[in-house]
Design an enzyme around this catalytic site. Structure first.
Site, short mmCIF file in Angstrom:
data_model
loop_
_atom_site.label_atom_id
_atom_site.label_comp_id
_atom_site.label_asym_id
_atom_site.label_seq_id
_atom_site.Cartn_x
_atom_site.Cartn_y
_atom_site.Cartn_z
N CYS A 2 -0.43 38.36 -45.37
CA CYS A 2 -0.88 37.59 -46.55
C CYS A 2 -2.19 36.88 -46.21
O CYS A 2 -3.10 36.83 -47.06
CB CYS A 2 0.18 36.58 -46.98
SG CYS A 2 1.52 37.30 -47.96
N HIS A 53 4.37 47.20 -44.86
CA HIS A 53 3.13 47.90 -44.59
C HIS A 53 3.43 49.33 -44.19
O HIS A 53 4.49 49.63 -43.62
CB HIS A 53 2.32 47.21 -43.48
CG HIS A 53 3.08 46.98 -42.21
ND1 HIS A 53 3.99 45.95 -42.07
CD2 HIS A 53 3.09 47.65 -41.03
CE1 HIS A 53 4.51 46.00 -40.85
NE2 HIS A 53 3.99 47.03 -40.19
P1 AMP Z 1 4.88 47.08 -37.17
O1 AMP Z 1 5.18 47.03 -35.70
O2 AMP Z 1 5.34 48.34 -37.84
O3 AMP Z 1 5.39 45.84 -37.87
O4 AMP Z 1 3.32 47.13 -37.30
C1 AMP Z 1 2.52 46.01 -37.20
C2 AMP Z 1 1.15 46.51 -36.84
O5 AMP Z 1 0.23 45.48 -37.10
C3 AMP Z 1 0.99 46.89 -35.37
O6 AMP Z 1 0.62 48.27 -35.30
C4 AMP Z 1 -0.12 45.98 -34.88
O7 AMP Z 1 -1.00 46.62 -33.99
C5 AMP Z 1 -0.81 45.58 -36.17
N1 AMP Z 1 -1.48 44.30 -36.16
C6 AMP Z 1 -1.02 43.11 -35.73
N2 AMP Z 1 -1.92 42.13 -35.92
C7 AMP Z 1 -2.99 42.73 -36.51
C8 AMP Z 1 -4.26 42.25 -36.97
N3 AMP Z 1 -4.61 40.96 -36.88
N4 AMP Z 1 -5.12 43.15 -37.51
C9 AMP Z 1 -4.80 44.46 -37.59
N5 AMP Z 1 -3.60 44.96 -37.21
C10 AMP Z 1 -2.72 44.11 -36.66
ZN ZN Z 2 2.94 38.46 -46.62
#
Ligand code: AMP
Ligand code: ZN
Length: 112
Positions: free
Chosen positions: A6, A98
């Site tokens: 968010c 996501h």
């Molecule tokens: P999940 O493990 O499926 O919840 O995916 C979360 C994803 O968010 C992971 O692949 C992380 O590398 C990515 N992630 C976490 N923080 C950030 C950020 N600030 N910007 C871009 N990607 C992020």
């Molecule tokens: Zn959110």
């Protein structure tokens, strides 16, 4: 709300934006696992796939309408994979729904 995605959507935390429309925001994963690794998220906060309902599913439809456009932008002409992790067993680390759009190479056949 204390939600990383968010805050990214709101521009409070920087991101590498790939695509945006009124319902969808897409940005590069900070830890890419393929040559193309984009996170496609509904702007509406939905915690995960386990929280999709008849009331909020239009946000999910908007994500899937955006995905072919994003794939085109990223040059994914030979296919790609869309993944969502859900909850503890799914190793979901950010509780804002996501979809990982990954591609740019031949991906492994195994999914689990
Ligand atoms: P999940 O493990 O499926 O919840 O995916 C979360 C994803 O968010 C992971 O692949 C992380 O590398 C990515 N992630 C976490 N923080 C950030 C950020 N600030 N910007 C871009 N990607 C992020
Ligand atoms: Zn959110």
């Amino acid at each position: 709300m204390d939600c990383l995605f968010c805050k990214i959507i709101a521009g409070e935390i920087p991101s590498s934006k790939v695509y945006e429309d009124d319902k969808v925001y897409a940005f590069r994963d900070i830890n890419p696992q393929a040559p193309v690794h984009v996170l496609v998220v509904p702007k509406e906060h939905i915690a995960g796939a386990d929280s999709i309902t008849a009331e909020n599913s239009s946000a999910v439809a908007a994500v899937f309408e955006a995905i072919p456009k994003i794939a085109d932008l990223e040059g994914l002409t030979n296919g790609y994979r869309v993944i969502t992790n859900c909850g503890e067993d799914g190793c979901q680390s950010v509780r804002h729904l996501h979809f990982h759009l990954v591609g740019g190479k031949k991906l492994p056949e195994s999914m689990a």
